[in-house]
Each structure stands twice: as structure tokens, then as C-alpha cells.
Design a protein around this motif. Structure first.
Motif, PDB file in Angstrom:
ATOM      1  N   ILE A   2      16.956-104.620  62.163  1.00  0.00           N
ATOM      2  CA  ILE A   2      17.099-104.956  63.458  1.00  0.00           C
ATOM      3  C   ILE A   2      17.822-106.404  63.882  1.00  0.00           C
ATOM      4  CG2 ILE A   2      17.278-104.442  65.796  1.00  0.00           C
ATOM      5  CD1 ILE A   2      15.058-102.128  64.867  1.00  0.00           C
ATOM      6  N   LYS A   3      19.107-106.505  63.496  1.00  0.00           N
ATOM      7  CA  LYS A   3      19.355-108.051  63.936  1.00  0.00           C
ATOM      8  C   LYS A   3      19.388-108.027  65.548  1.00  0.00           C
ATOM      9  CE  LYS A   3      22.859-111.306  62.545  1.00  0.00           C
ATOM     10  NZ  LYS A   3      23.490-111.358  61.816  1.00  0.00           N
ATOM     11  N   ARG A   4      19.804-107.243  66.280  1.00  0.00           N
ATOM     12  CA  ARG A   4      19.455-107.719  68.607  1.00  0.00           C
ATOM     13  C   ARG A   4      19.321-105.811  68.687  1.00  0.00           C
ATOM     14  NH1 ARG A   4      24.984-108.147  70.348  1.00  0.00           N
ATOM     15  NH2 ARG A   4      26.420-108.224  68.737  1.00  0.00           N
ATOM     16  N   VAL A   5      18.812-106.544  69.721  1.00  0.00           N
ATOM     17  CA  VAL A   5      18.965-105.141  70.383  1.00  0.00           C
ATOM     18  C   VAL A   5      19.445-105.252  71.825  1.00  0.00           C
ATOM     19  CG1 VAL A   5      18.046-102.669  72.005  1.00  0.00           C
ATOM     20  CG2 VAL A   5      16.996-104.023  69.255  1.00  0.00           C
ATOM     21  N   ARG A   6      20.528-104.503  72.532  1.00  0.00           N
ATOM     22  CA  ARG A   6      21.407-104.501  73.952  1.00  0.00           C
ATOM     23  C   ARG A   6      21.271-103.147  74.819  1.00  0.00           C
ATOM     24  NH1 ARG A   6      25.100-108.492  74.958  1.00  0.00           N
ATOM     25  NH2 ARG A   6      26.271-107.683  76.028  1.00  0.00           N
ATOM     26  N   LEU A   7      20.763-103.235  76.035  1.00  0.00           N
ATOM     27  CA  LEU A   7      20.632-102.527  76.473  1.00  0.00           C
ATOM     28  C   LEU A   7      21.820-102.801  78.395  1.00  0.00           C
ATOM     29  CD1 LEU A   7      18.199-100.124  78.285  1.00  0.00           C
ATOM     30  CD2 LEU A   7      17.468-102.080  79.037  1.00  0.00           C
ATOM     31  N   GLY A   8      22.042-102.025  77.746  1.00  0.00           N
ATOM     32  CA  GLY A   8      23.394-102.038  78.427  1.00  0.00           C
ATOM     33  C   GLY A   8      24.297-103.683  78.655  1.00  0.00           C
ATOM     34  N   ASP A   9      24.306-104.046  79.216  1.00  0.00           N
ATOM     35  CA  ASP A   9      24.861-105.601  78.612  1.00  0.00           C
ATOM     36  C   ASP A   9      24.400-106.728  78.141  1.00  0.00           C
ATOM     37  OD1 ASP A   9      24.593-105.945  81.423  1.00  0.00           O
ATOM     38  OD2 ASP A   9      27.022-106.254  81.922  1.00  0.00           O
ATOM     39  N   GLN A  10      23.154-105.749  78.264  1.00  0.00           N
ATOM     40  CA  GLN A  10      21.998-107.184  77.810  1.00  0.00           C
ATOM     41  C   GLN A  10      21.344-107.617  76.809  1.00  0.00           C
ATOM     42  OE1 GLN A  10      21.855-109.939  80.843  1.00  0.00           O
ATOM     43  NE2 GLN A  10      23.405-109.299  81.354  1.00  0.00           N
ATOM     44  N   GLY A  63      16.391 -92.665  84.993  1.00  0.00           N
ATOM     45  CA  GLY A  63      17.345 -92.652  85.412  1.00  0.00           C
ATOM     46  C   GLY A  63      17.959 -92.605  83.626  1.00  0.00           C
ATOM     47  N   ALA A  64      19.202 -93.073  82.872  1.00  0.00           N
ATOM     48  CA  ALA A  64      19.682 -92.770  82.544  1.00  0.00           C
ATOM     49  C   ALA A  64      20.803 -94.434  81.724  1.00  0.00           C
ATOM     50  CB  ALA A  64      21.149 -91.787  82.386  1.00  0.00           C
ATOM     51  N   LEU A  65      19.978 -94.451  80.450  1.00  0.00           N
ATOM     52  CA  LEU A  65      20.197 -96.201  80.263  1.00  0.00           C
ATOM     53  C   LEU A  65      21.046 -96.010  78.437  1.00  0.00           C
ATOM     54  CD1 LEU A  65      16.579 -97.478  80.451  1.00  0.00           C
ATOM     55  CD2 LEU A  65      18.483 -97.589  81.247  1.00  0.00           C
ATOM     56  N   GLU A  66      21.354 -97.289  78.165  1.00  0.00           N
ATOM     57  CA  GLU A  66      22.126 -97.507  76.788  1.00  0.00           C
ATOM     58  C   GLU A  66      21.875 -98.199  76.445  1.00  0.00           C
ATOM     59  OE1 GLU A  66      24.794 -95.227  76.491  1.00  0.00           O
ATOM     60  OE2 GLU A  66      25.488 -94.457  78.253  1.00  0.00           O
ATOM     61  N   LEU A  67      21.697 -98.247  75.315  1.00  0.00           N
ATOM     62  CA  LEU A  67      20.952 -98.778  74.427  1.00  0.00           C
ATOM     63  C   LEU A  67      21.512 -99.252  72.807  1.00  0.00           C
ATOM     64  CD1 LEU A  67      18.141-100.874  74.121  1.00  0.00           C
ATOM     65  CD2 LEU A  67      17.540 -98.311  72.583  1.00  0.00           C
ATOM     66  N   THR A  68      21.840-100.541  72.359  1.00  0.00           N
ATOM     67  CA  THR A  68      22.791-100.157  71.253  1.00  0.00           C
ATOM     68  C   THR A  68      22.179-101.111  70.288  1.00  0.00           C
ATOM     69  OG1 THR A  68      24.687-100.993  72.532  1.00  0.00           O
ATOM     70  CG2 THR A  68      24.869-101.178  70.261  1.00  0.00           C
ATOM     71  N   VAL A  69      21.826-100.721  69.604  1.00  0.00           N
ATOM     72  CA  VAL A  69      20.682-101.488  68.218  1.00  0.00           C
ATOM     73  C   VAL A  69      22.098-101.829  66.886  1.00  0.00           C
ATOM     74  CG1 VAL A  69      19.092-100.872  66.482  1.00  0.00           C
ATOM     75  CG2 VAL A  69      19.064 -99.852  68.708  1.00  0.00           C
TER      76      VAL A  69
END
Length: 543
Positions: free
Chosen positions: A405-413, A425-431
Motif C-alpha cells: 500500500i503506497k498511500r491511502v486517501r479518504l475523500g480528497d485527503q 455516514g458514507a465515506l469514500e476511501l481510495t487505496v
């Protein structure tokens, strides 16, 4: 959820190898193609040397979690034969009721070349040990229905935890007989009845005549021979097959506190359906009932740091830290929040290299006490429901070779390595995964300059012990090892003849052996080769 951390550790360690396809073997066949391999050997009792019949032998492919392992059952002479094996790297282990469960450090690694036939393999199973004794109260009277356990502190996935091994309950004479499936040093803990599940009892809490009400003396979990603190208990060495009797414990009374509070919810929930627990790594987990008005009470709580966790109707929940001293606490409020949902996706820098495989992810709390396995779909999207608000981190459980895992983003952070905060609520996670993890391999030799077979090789980050980037593997029959999926950075690598599971994550254990490790710098797509000397068992207390 307490045991999620060890599961993560096993997966990350075992799956961090090269994947090799595997299918169930039919040991009844005697015809093996030239390119196929075989492993033949015997399972024996480590104490008596006698063969162990009806042992189940598993051969699993390193790095291929979805592959079907090969398996065989030993005959009356303890013999097993696994044939029609594909070439590759495998871990071999044996199971049998009445014998110790395999640990990571006891599993043997083998590398099979095309057409290779390994023979005369000997797998040793250690018979369980037995601890027996009697539990008495302060007057010397026997106490029935006391839960007795062997416990020890271990580091699992970077968290120091009190882990139980085996459990028994005293009879009407206060007697217990406890089977211990893994040899080692343990504290013996006796948990008196009535200290695990409590109802609601209205008693004076707070102040009397303007003065704090003194904590009451109650029977508390007691460690052999007579201590309320596991750190000051007297450990018992349980060797394979030994029977230790006369382990008698007189339960002690200690100053305890009561915690009284209330569960609240803005939504129309059935509060009585709320499950509430008080959990700490050094103590027994405790539970309480919740009445129709949301009231709850814990009795007999020892001083320490805890997490108070509630899971209610419709998945609503709450989690708060609580520090308990020697005074009663009242007025704690737990406000149930709607469950959180994480929708996300995995971004792989070179999707064309996936070859039909998808990663295995885990979302867990920093302590490992809560978490969920993540099902990643073929389109690399995922959804996780029912998370209680709080801090979490994401880990790679396996499924892809040499990936990290190089980095993780929650929303745009961007998410720091320490984790991210989950809110209702609903969250967006990008791995974001990178296929450019580093590799280190090499060989380990003993003091006689011979290959160190079955040595445990650990890769420990230099910068901090809390990054959870430790890696572990074992050497094969040639003394060779290989660790893949390494996050770029600075490490020290050690080879141990014998080491207790998780000990390499304990800074106090590693410190005396700093000079025995070799520094290694891992770069993206880097491939380092190391020649290591094994650290003798007598220097680690594991002769």
C-alpha cells in the motif's frame, strides 16, 4: 474482534511470498509426471519419538491464499506421502488432536524444483501439557465455576496483548484441569464467577457527606500464586507433554470500582438490545446488561485503561476510552451513532499485471480489537458496512505478489500512516497499491557454517517499531529464505534459530540482539541478497 490482529499478522506474513498454483493431491496415485514433485515423510511425537497416526498433513502454497492446499493423513506408522505437486515454495504443517497447534515459527518451508522428490521429512508434533490445581477463596473454601486460563503477553501486529491459551472451569470441589496446546511460559489466571456478566444494581455511588465513596473490596481475577496484576505473577513453564499439578490459587479481594452510565440514541432504538462491553488488554473482558431506559453498570472493575464499546439496534454503536482509578464512576453517557459505510476502490498502478487476482484488505482499529475483512470485487471496488465511529487503518492481507500500500486517501485527503477517522455516514476511501515493493532473499547458516533449516527470519523497520511493516518468513530445507512485498525504507534483518511468535515486535526483546542484525535498505523494485548467521536458541531463551 480481539483476535483480528493475529489473523492479520498471519496473512501478511504467509501471503508475502510468491504465489504458486496448487490443487488437492490424490495420494492414492502412484504415477507422477516427470515435472511433478513429491514430499514423503513421517510425523512423530516430539517427546517420545513414536509415530503419530491419523495426523493431518497440509501443504499450502506460499503467497496463493485462494489455492487449495494439498493434504494427506498419516498411517499407523506416521507415514505420509504428497504427490503430483507443482514446483514452487510451500509451507508444511501437521495437526492432530491432543497435540500442540502449529505456530508460524513451527511451520516448515520447502522449495520444490521441477521433478524433485523430497523424502525422509520428519515433522514433530508436541503433545499438549496439562496444568491442574484447585481454586479457593480467602477462607480456604473451594470455589466452583471459576474460569481458569493460561495467559501471556505477546506482541501481535504491533500491539502488546494478553493472550489466553486453553481454558477450564472448576468443579464443585474447586478443582480444574487445563490442557495447554502450545508450550511456553504462562501466568495462570482464575476469574471468579460473577465478574464477567453483570446486571444493573442500584447502589450508592459518588459521595457520602461530601467525601468520595471508597472503592469496595471484591473478588477479582487472580494470577498464580496470588496477584491481581499479571506483571507480578509467577509464570509456569509448560513443556510438551508435561503434567503440572498442585497449582492452587487463593482468590484475593482488591479495591475495585463501579461504572454506572447510560446509553442514549437520537433514533427510535430498542435500548435493551444494546450489547455493551468493557475491554482492556491486561484484563478480562466484561459485559453488562442495558435496561429499557439505557442504564448499565459494571461492577468489580480493576484500575486501568479500557475501551467502553456499545453496539445497538440497527447497527448503531459507540466507542470511548475510559481510565479507571480507585474511585467509582457514574454519569458516563454513550450516544449511539449511526453505522458508517465505506465505499472505496483499489487503484493498481499496473492493472494489466493483475492476471485475474484481486487484493485482500483489512480495515481495523489501531488496537486490532475491531475490524473487518474487505471483499474487493473484480472491478477493484469494495464496500464495508456497519463500522462504529472511531479510528481505523487499512492493511494489505495478501492476494497479490510483491505489492504494498503506497498511500491511502479518504475523500480528497491523504491519510497518515497512523490511520483515519471514521464518522457516521458514507465515506469514500481510495487505496493505492504499488507493484514495486522490494524483495530481500538469501541464505542463513549456523555456527558450523551449515544451512540453518527452519530458521525464522524477521525484517524489522529501523525508524520506528510502530509502523506495522515487520515481515517474517522461515528458511527452507536449503537454508534459503525470501521476503517479498516490502515497503521501501530502512530495516534490520535477523535470523533466529528459535523465537516465540510475536517476540520480534517487542523492542525490549530485540534490543539485546541489535548487533546480531544486519542493516538493509529497501528501494522500490529493489532486490537485495543477504547472507545471515543464525542467532542461537540459547541466547533467546528458547533452547
Amino acid at each position: 474482534m480481539r483476535y483480528l490482529a493475529p489473523a492479520i499478522l498471519w496473512c501478511i506474513s504467509a501471503f508475502a511470498q510468491s504465489p504458486v498454483p496448487a490443487a488437492a493431491a490424490d495420494s492414492s496415485s502412484s504415477v507422477t509426471p516427470k515435472h511433478k514433485c513429491s514430499i514423503e515423510g513421517t510425523v512423530v511425537n516430539s517427546v517420545t519419538g513414536e509415530p503419530v497416526k491419523k495426523a493431518r498433513v497440509h501443504l499450502g502454497s506460499l503467497g496463493a491464499p485462494r489455492s487449495i492446499p494439498y493434504a494427506a493423513t498419516t498411517d499407523a506408522s506416521g507415514h505420509f506421502l504428497l504427490i503430483e505437486l507443482d514446483a514452487g515454495r510451500y509451507h508444511l504443517e501437521a495437526f492432530r488432536e491432543g497435540y500442540s497447534n502449529p505456530s508460524f515459527t513451527s511451520v516448515r518451508t520447502y522449495t520444490l524444483e521441477p521433478g524433485q522428490e523430497l523424502k525422509d521429512i520428519v515433522l514433530k508434533l508436541s503433545p499438549v501439557g496439562v496444568v491442574s490445581g484447585r481454586i479457593l477463596d480467602e477462607d480456604g473454601d473451594p470455589v466452583s465455576n471459576v474460569k481458569v486460563e493460561c495467559v501471556k503477553f505477546r506482541y501481535l501486529d504491533g500491539v502488546r496483548q494478553l493472550i489466553g491459551e486453553g481454558q477450564a472451569t472448576t468443579n464443585d470441589l474447586g478443582d480444574f484441569r487445563l490442557s495447554v496446546s502450545t508450550a511456553g511460559k504462562y501466568e495462570i489466571r482464575a476469574t471468579p464467577p460473577g465478574t464477567e456478566t453483570y446486571g444493573v444494581h442500584e447502589r450508592p455511588i459518588g459521595q457520602v457527606n461530601g467525601k468520595p465513596l471508597q472503592a469496595e473490596q471484591e473478588y477479582v481475577p487472580t494470577y498464580y500464586p496470588r496477584s491481581a496484576n499479571p506483571s507480578t505473577a509467577s509464570p509456569i513453564e509448560v513443556a510438551p507433554g508435561t503434567q503440572i499439578s498442585g497449582v492452587n490459587i487463593n482468590l484475593i479481594r482488591a479495591a475495585t470500582a463501579r461504572i454506572k452510565g447510560r446509553v442514549k440514541a437520537e433514533a427510535a432504538l430498542i435500548l435493551e438490545q444494546t450489547a455493551i462491553e468493557l475491554d482492556g488488554w491486561n484484563v478480562e473482558r466484561m459485559y453488562a446488561n442495558v435496561d429499557s431506559k439505557g442504564g448499565f453498570q459494571f461492577n468489580g472493575v480493576l484500575p486501568g485503561s479500557y475501551f467502553l464499546r456499545a453496539v445497538g439496534d440497527k447497527g448503531y454503536g459507540a466507542r470511548v476510552p475510559v481510565d479507571i482509578g480507585d474511585q467509582n464512576i457514574e454519569g458516563i453517557e454513550l450516544t449511539l451513532q449511526p453505522p458508517a459505510t465505506i465505499q472505496g476502490r483499489v487503484v493498481f498502478e499496473e492493472k494489466g499485471e493483475l492476471k485475474g487476482m484481486v487484493p485482500a484488505l483489512v480495515i481495523a482499529s489501531p488496537t486490532g480489537m475491531e475490524g473487518k475483512w474487505v471483499h474487493v470485487k473484480d472491478d477493484l471496488t469494495f464496500k464495508v458496512d456497519g463500522l462504529i465511529a472511531g479510528s481505523y487503518r487499512v492493511a494489505l492481507g495478501g492476494g497479490l505478489p510483491n505489492t504494498y500500500i503506497k498511500r491511502v486517501r479518504l475523500g480528497d485527503q491523504d491519510v497518515p500512516e497512523t490511520g483515519f477517522n471514521v464518522i457516521p455516514g458514507a465515506l469514500e476511501l481510495t487505496v493505492f497499491l504499488s507493484p514495486d515493493a522490494g524483495v530481500v532473499e538469501g541464505s542463513v547458516k549456523n555456527a558450523k557454517d551449515e544451512p540453518a533449516i527452519g530458521a525464522t527470519v524477521t525484517l524489522i523497520p529501523e525508524a520506528t517499531r510502530r509502523t506495522r511493516r515487520h515481515k517474517i518468513t522461515t528458511t527452507d530445507q536449503n537454508g534459503h529464505f525470501k521476503i517479498e512485498g516490502i515497503f521501501p525504507g530502512e530495516y534490520k534483518i535477523y535470523a533466529w534459530e528459535q523465537i516465540e511468535d510475536g517476540a520480534y515486535e517487542d523492542p525490549d526483546f530485540v534490543k539485546p540482539h541489535e548487533s546480531d542484525g544486519e542493516k538493509v535498505s529497501i528501494k522500490e523494485s529493489g532486490h537485495e541478497t543477504m547472507q545471515l548467521k543464525v542467532i542461537p536458541a540459547e541466547t533467546t531463551g528458547k533452547e
